[in-house]
Scaffold this motif. Structure first.
Motif, PDB file in Angstrom:
ATOM      1  N   GLU A 188       5.704  -3.477 -25.603  1.00 20.44           N
ATOM      2  CA  GLU A 188       4.874  -4.107 -26.610  1.00 20.44           C
ATOM      3  C   GLU A 188       4.400  -5.453 -26.103  1.00 20.44           C
ATOM      4  OE1 GLU A 188       7.290  -4.112 -30.111  1.00 20.44           O
ATOM      5  OE2 GLU A 188       8.603  -5.692 -29.371  1.00 20.44           O
ATOM      6  N   TRP A 231      11.618  -0.715 -17.737  1.00 25.07           N
ATOM      7  CA  TRP A 231      10.838   0.379 -18.287  1.00 25.07           C
ATOM      8  C   TRP A 231       9.720   0.783 -17.321  1.00 25.07           C
ATOM      9  CZ3 TRP A 231       5.765   1.276 -19.577  1.00 25.07           C
ATOM     10  CH2 TRP A 231       5.508   2.389 -20.376  1.00 25.07           C
ATOM     11  N   TYR A 275      10.059  -4.732 -24.019  1.00 22.29           N
ATOM     12  CA  TYR A 275      10.353  -3.329 -24.292  1.00 22.29           C
ATOM     13  C   TYR A 275      10.985  -3.226 -25.667  1.00 22.29           C
ATOM     14  CZ  TYR A 275      12.871   1.103 -24.184  1.00 22.29           C
ATOM     15  OH  TYR A 275      13.364   2.331 -24.496  1.00 22.29           O
ATOM     16  N   ASN A 276      10.450  -2.354 -26.522  1.00 24.58           N
ATOM     17  CA  ASN A 276      10.999  -2.101 -27.844  1.00 24.58           C
ATOM     18  C   ASN A 276      11.841  -0.835 -27.756  1.00 24.58           C
ATOM     19  OD1 ASN A 276      11.335  -1.023 -30.499  1.00 24.58           O
ATOM     20  ND2 ASN A 276       9.699  -2.374 -31.206  1.00 24.58           N
ATOM     21  N   GLN A 277      13.147  -1.009 -27.814  1.00 25.06           N
ATOM     22  CA  GLN A 277      14.058   0.119 -27.627  1.00 25.06           C
ATOM     23  C   GLN A 277      13.937   1.138 -28.760  1.00 25.06           C
ATOM     24  OE1 GLN A 277      18.161  -1.002 -27.139  1.00 25.06           O
ATOM     25  NE2 GLN A 277      18.718   0.991 -26.332  1.00 25.06           N
ATOM     26  N   GLN A 278      13.735   0.685 -29.989  1.00 23.16           N
ATOM     27  CA  GLN A 278      13.621   1.611 -31.119  1.00 23.16           C
ATOM     28  C   GLN A 278      12.411   2.518 -30.993  1.00 23.16           C
ATOM     29  OE1 GLN A 278      13.742  -1.036 -34.489  1.00 23.16           O
ATOM     30  NE2 GLN A 278      15.947  -0.713 -34.751  1.00 23.16           N
ATOM     31  N   LYS A 279      11.287   1.962 -30.530  1.00 23.35           N
ATOM     32  CA  LYS A 279      10.063   2.752 -30.358  1.00 23.35           C
ATOM     33  C   LYS A 279       9.968   3.390 -28.976  1.00 23.35           C
ATOM     34  CE  LYS A 279       7.260   0.001 -33.511  1.00 23.35           C
ATOM     35  NZ  LYS A 279       6.065  -0.850 -33.641  1.00 23.35           N
ATOM     36  N   ASP A 280      10.839   2.964 -28.061  1.00 26.18           N
ATOM     37  CA  ASP A 280      10.839   3.419 -26.675  1.00 26.18           C
ATOM     38  C   ASP A 280       9.462   3.230 -26.025  1.00 26.18           C
ATOM     39  OD1 ASP A 280      11.854   4.426 -24.292  1.00 26.18           O
ATOM     40  OD2 ASP A 280      11.356   6.495 -24.811  1.00 26.18           O
ATOM     41  N   GLU A 281       8.948   1.997 -26.160  1.00 23.38           N
ATOM     42  CA  GLU A 281       7.665   1.671 -25.547  1.00 23.38           C
ATOM     43  C   GLU A 281       7.591   0.170 -25.301  1.00 23.38           C
ATOM     44  OE1 GLU A 281       4.906   1.221 -29.539  1.00 23.38           O
ATOM     45  OE2 GLU A 281       5.056   3.194 -28.616  1.00 23.38           O
TER      46      GLU A 281
END
Length: 100
Positions: A92, A12, A84-90
């Protein structure tokens, strides 16, 4: 204290922040927000290729991730985990108690 960056988080940073070998990312405290280890403070990051007092760092694929000594108080004996949180695209942050 340790800084752990997952492979997904590294990817990311490379794609979204366009980091390359030789770049440096500083994690620092903000006086707003919230975190599980410090009330009323949160963690942020910036590209900072001129560290002043790098306390702890980790390097992946030539990219250095670090914390300056002035921000060490925030971690209160905890390790930093960046994923990396794929659902939130950010990215963490999470924290575990350091064994140091």
């Amino acid at each position: 204290m340790e800084i752990n960056i997952s492979n997904a988080a590294l990817k990311w940073f490379q794609e979204e922040v366009e980091l390359n070998k030789g770049d440096k990312v500083r994690f620092y405290t903000q006086i707003y927000g919230s975190s599980p280890i410090q009330e009323n403070f949160s963690l942020a990051f910036t590209v900072d290729n001129d560290p002043i007092d790098m306390y702890i760092n980790t390097e992946l694929e030539g990219i250095t991730f670090f914390i300056e000594e002035t921000d060490l108080w925030f971690f209160n004996g905890h390790n930093l985990h960046v994923d990396y949180n794929q659902q939130k695209d950010e990215i963490e942050f999470s924290y575990t108690v350091s064994s140091d």
